[in-house]
Design a protein around this motif. Structure first.
Motif, PDB file in Angstrom:
ATOM      1  N   MET B 115     -32.791  14.154  94.810  1.00 59.05           N
ATOM      2  CA  MET B 115     -32.065  13.091  94.171  1.00 59.05           C
ATOM      3  C   MET B 115     -30.639  12.557  95.012  1.00 59.05           C
ATOM      4  O   MET B 115     -30.817  11.387  95.044  1.00 59.05           O
ATOM      5  CB  MET B 115     -31.463  13.912  92.926  1.00 59.05           C
ATOM      6  CG  MET B 115     -32.842  13.989  91.199  1.00 59.05           C
ATOM      7  SD  MET B 115     -33.808  12.506  91.066  1.00 59.05           S
ATOM      8  CE  MET B 115     -35.377  12.902  92.524  1.00 59.05           C
ATOM      9  N   ARG B 121     -37.015   7.950  92.774  1.00 66.29           N
ATOM     10  CA  ARG B 121     -37.880   8.870  91.641  1.00 66.29           C
ATOM     11  C   ARG B 121     -39.531   8.550  91.704  1.00 66.29           C
ATOM     12  O   ARG B 121     -40.170   9.399  91.715  1.00 66.29           O
ATOM     13  CB  ARG B 121     -37.430   8.508  90.163  1.00 66.29           C
ATOM     14  CG  ARG B 121     -35.990   9.080  89.941  1.00 66.29           C
ATOM     15  CD  ARG B 121     -35.121   8.917  90.438  1.00 66.29           C
ATOM     16  NE  ARG B 121     -33.353   9.025  90.451  1.00 66.29           N
ATOM     17  CZ  ARG B 121     -32.667   9.534  91.345  1.00 66.29           C
ATOM     18  NH1 ARG B 121     -32.462   9.510  91.933  1.00 66.29           N
ATOM     19  NH2 ARG B 121     -31.560   9.943  90.093  1.00 66.29           N
ATOM     20  N   ARG B 255     -34.832   9.128  85.344  1.00 69.47           N
ATOM     21  CA  ARG B 255     -33.616   8.343  85.647  1.00 69.47           C
ATOM     22  C   ARG B 255     -32.510   8.630  84.986  1.00 69.47           C
ATOM     23  O   ARG B 255     -31.582   8.377  85.577  1.00 69.47           O
ATOM     24  CB  ARG B 255     -33.962   7.068  85.509  1.00 69.47           C
ATOM     25  CG  ARG B 255     -34.599   5.721  86.515  1.00 69.47           C
ATOM     26  CD  ARG B 255     -34.612   4.388  86.309  1.00 69.47           C
ATOM     27  NE  ARG B 255     -35.761   4.080  87.649  1.00 69.47           N
ATOM     28  CZ  ARG B 255     -34.600   3.360  88.688  1.00 69.47           C
ATOM     29  NH1 ARG B 255     -33.443   4.235  88.753  1.00 69.47           N
ATOM     30  NH2 ARG B 255     -35.211   2.987  89.758  1.00 69.47           N
ATOM     31  N   ARG B 256     -32.902   9.488  83.929  1.00 68.57           N
ATOM     32  CA  ARG B 256     -31.983  10.030  82.872  1.00 68.57           C
ATOM     33  C   ARG B 256     -30.541  11.139  83.746  1.00 68.57           C
ATOM     34  O   ARG B 256     -31.400  11.501  84.993  1.00 68.57           O
ATOM     35  CB  ARG B 256     -32.130  10.621  82.115  1.00 68.57           C
ATOM     36  CG  ARG B 256     -32.683   9.299  81.390  1.00 68.57           C
ATOM     37  CD  ARG B 256     -33.240  10.257  80.154  1.00 68.57           C
ATOM     38  NE  ARG B 256     -32.960  10.349  79.179  1.00 68.57           N
ATOM     39  CZ  ARG B 256     -33.068  10.873  77.964  1.00 68.57           C
ATOM     40  NH1 ARG B 256     -34.534  11.150  77.668  1.00 68.57           N
ATOM     41  NH2 ARG B 256     -32.670  11.937  77.296  1.00 68.57           N
ATOM     42  N   ASP B 257     -29.396  11.512  83.740  1.00 68.67           N
ATOM     43  CA  ASP B 257     -29.583  12.575  84.288  1.00 68.67           C
ATOM     44  C   ASP B 257     -29.875  14.092  84.390  1.00 68.67           C
ATOM     45  O   ASP B 257     -31.037  14.204  83.737  1.00 68.67           O
ATOM     46  CB  ASP B 257     -27.607  13.024  82.876  1.00 68.67           C
ATOM     47  CG  ASP B 257     -26.853  11.659  82.512  1.00 68.67           C
ATOM     48  OD1 ASP B 257     -26.586  11.175  83.874  1.00 68.67           O
ATOM     49  OD2 ASP B 257     -25.580  12.393  82.048  1.00 68.67           O
ATOM     50  N   LEU B 258     -29.631  14.640  85.448  1.00 66.64           N
ATOM     51  CA  LEU B 258     -29.839  15.064  86.101  1.00 66.64           C
ATOM     52  C   LEU B 258     -29.669  16.365  85.465  1.00 66.64           C
ATOM     53  O   LEU B 258     -28.135  16.716  86.556  1.00 66.64           O
ATOM     54  CB  LEU B 258     -29.940  15.392  87.463  1.00 66.64           C
ATOM     55  CG  LEU B 258     -30.595  16.627  88.177  1.00 66.64           C
ATOM     56  CD1 LEU B 258     -32.185  16.400  88.341  1.00 66.64           C
ATOM     57  CD2 LEU B 258     -30.741  16.054  89.833  1.00 66.64           C
ATOM     58  N   HIS B 259     -29.605  17.488  84.761  1.00 66.16           N
ATOM     59  CA  HIS B 259     -29.303  19.079  84.083  1.00 66.16           C
ATOM     60  C   HIS B 259     -30.148  20.069  85.256  1.00 66.16           C
ATOM     61  O   HIS B 259     -31.227  20.131  85.273  1.00 66.16           O
ATOM     62  CB  HIS B 259     -29.953  19.261  82.464  1.00 66.16           C
ATOM     63  CG  HIS B 259     -29.377  18.349  82.630  1.00 66.16           C
ATOM     64  ND1 HIS B 259     -27.575  18.275  81.834  1.00 66.16           N
ATOM     65  CD2 HIS B 259     -29.518  17.345  81.251  1.00 66.16           C
ATOM     66  CE1 HIS B 259     -27.624  16.658  80.919  1.00 66.16           C
ATOM     67  NE2 HIS B 259     -28.467  16.338  80.772  1.00 66.16           N
TER      68      HIS B 259
END
Lengths: 246, 260
Positions: B115, B121, B255-259
């Protein structure tokens, strides 16, 4: 000196839960900034925000003036990352891993070898390069990961408990490389539970628990953490009986 | 596209390091090919010997199965099953490989490093899809293609030539429709794997995809081959559209936050 990394009123919440708030900090080149604090105190969240992997809920974080999120998405390679987990493909060799990540950044295998060769040779990893990563010891894997994080010659290196799973000799090797790079101008943020290492290596240490509780500066030249009486025999034993790499 | 191919190549490299996995996939197709060829050759043999043919028809009659043309009825069923199994196994194998796509990165701890690289992505997901399709596709092409060619050379199969090469419908289904639907399944699996927190969740998601693939994909590709060849072209196009949709959804999720 111009800050290479800057956080202004930085905050992050997950749902209603505020993990981090009001973080203001500037990091100049060549400084090692330690982050200490209890588990769940927001250290890893702060690192993820700095790496651009999380969107801030409040405030900003910039790397060389560019929002960290944008830095991550552009692949500008301004930030290097080293986590407690090495983050390598276990079925590939160390060399294949390094070539793959280098290729994603547009480096040829020869470029990757040229950039990582001296570091890997210094870490005595020449023998491990062509074996599958899953056969390597955790110390070897972490050193390979360190080589990967420095591959693109980043301006900022983010370390998330990089020595958590390592024996003391491997941990010391990692810290030594980090300190040398910082002395050469790399800005480093190191999140750790090793308070002795933090005090020895870092120019500045922040105690973090949802926000910055205190900031402590350590003037004068920084160095590796002191070793106890058991370190030398431990090191000798490790040299005599290196870890079995299956 | 260069980075997409890098991801796909790395996936393939990992597959190559698991010969047992490739052998298991090959075994599935080999069993299908072996059974189908065995039955087809047996029917060809019976048809070539009038005495055997009479005996076969009499034996069938004693079981209460009064069929006008039993040999060709069997061949019709065998060829229909062959195409259905060939296509569904390609889809299923691909879905299984792709269903762990992003979860595998998460488990290896490599996702954050990807990332922060220039890899997009969508590029990551498309590379994963191509990487997942490649090994099953090679096996499908080799084992499935050779078996179909061998079947089409048998006289006993000629009344059903539209179920085999070189009929245009079959060629489109085999050459375009199968790979397109395999990519669609892989894209769906990869999108599921973005949000799967555990390998068991991913596997159940994949099972659902395989169920859908068996019902709809297998039927569309293997069933209506007698239709005009343009029907198969539309089916292939639909597979490509679904691939794009799957990658789009997966990209949006990534694309959202990476946890970590």
């Amino acid at each position: 000196m111009e800050a290479v990394l800057r956080c202004q009123n930085l905050g992050r919440r997950f749902g209603r839960h505020i993990v981090l708030q009001g973080v203001d900090l500037d990091l100049p080149p060549g400084e090692v900034l330690g982050l200490i604090g209890p588990n769940g105190g927001g250290k890893s969240t702060l690192l993820l925000l700095m790496a651009g992997l999380l969107e801030p809920s409040a405030g900003t974080v910039t790397v060389q003036g560019m929002p960290a999120r944008q830095v991550a998405r552009s692949g500008a390679a301004l930030v290097g990352l080293l986590t407690a987990e090495p983050g390598l493909y276990p079925l590939l060799s160390a060399r294949e891993n390094l070539h793959y990540f280098g290729a994603l950044h547009g480096l040829s295998p020869a470029d990757v070898d040229a950039r990582t060769g001296p570091l890997l040779a210094g870490l005595h990893l020449d023998q491990a390069l062509d074996r599958p990563v899953h056969t390597a010891s955790s110390g070897t894997r972490q050193k390979i990961s360190l080589a990967r994080s420095l591959l693109m010659q980043p301006r900022v290196l983010l370390l998330d408990e990089p020595t958590a799973n390592l024996d003391p000799v491997s941990a010391r090797t990692i810290w030594q490389v980090v300190r040398e790079r910082a002395d050469a101008g790399l800005a480093v943020v190191a999140c750790t539970h090793d308070l002795v290492a933090a005090e020895s290596l870092c120019e500045r240490v922040l105690l973090l628990a949802g926000r910055i509780l205190s900031e402590r500066r350590f003037p004068g030249p920084r160095n590796l953490p002191p070793v106890g009486a058991l370190f030398a025999p431990y090191q000798a034993a490790l040299q005599a009986h290196p870890p079995v790499e299956t | 596209m260069r980075r997409v191919l890098l991801v796909a190549r790395r996936e393939w490299l990992e597959h190559r390091r698991q010969p047992a996995m490739i052998a298991a996939m090959g075994a599935v197709l080999a069993v299908i090919a072996g059974l189908v060829l065995f039955v087809a050759l047996l029917m060809a043999l019976i048809e070539s010997q009038p005495a055997s043919r009479v005996l076969f028809e009499q034996n069938l009659a004693t079981t209460g199965m009064a069929i006008d043309d039993p040999i060709h009825t069997v061949i019709d069923g065998v060829l229909s099953s062959f195409n259905f199994l060939l296509f569904t196994q390609l889809l299923g194998m691909t879905a299984v490989l792709a269903g762990h796509a992003i979860l595998h990165e998460r488990q290896c701890g490599t996702l954050p490093f990807l990332m922060v690289s220039p890899l997009g992505r969508g590029e990551l997901l498309l590379g994963k899809v191509l990487g997942a399709v490649f090994t099953p596709w090679l096996l499908y092409l080799g084992l499935g293609g050779c078996t179909a060619a061998a079947l089409s050379a048998l006289d006993v199969c000629q009344p059903f030539a539209w179920r085999l090469p070189p009929s245009p419908g079959w060629l489109i289904a085999f050459g375009l429709g199968g790979p397109a639907w395999a990519m669609a399944l892989a894209a769906g699996g990869a999108a599921l794997s973005v949000r799967a927190a555990d390998v068991r969740t991913a596997q159940q998601g994949v099972w659902f995809l395989v169920f859908l693939a068996s019902i709809f994909g297998g039927w569309m590709l293997g069933g209506p081959l007698q239709e005009d060849a343009s029907f198969q072209a539309v089916v292939a196009l639909l597979g490509l559209l679904l691939t794009a949709a799957g990658i789009g959804v997966g990209t949006w999720l990534l694309r959202r936050d990476l946890h970590l």
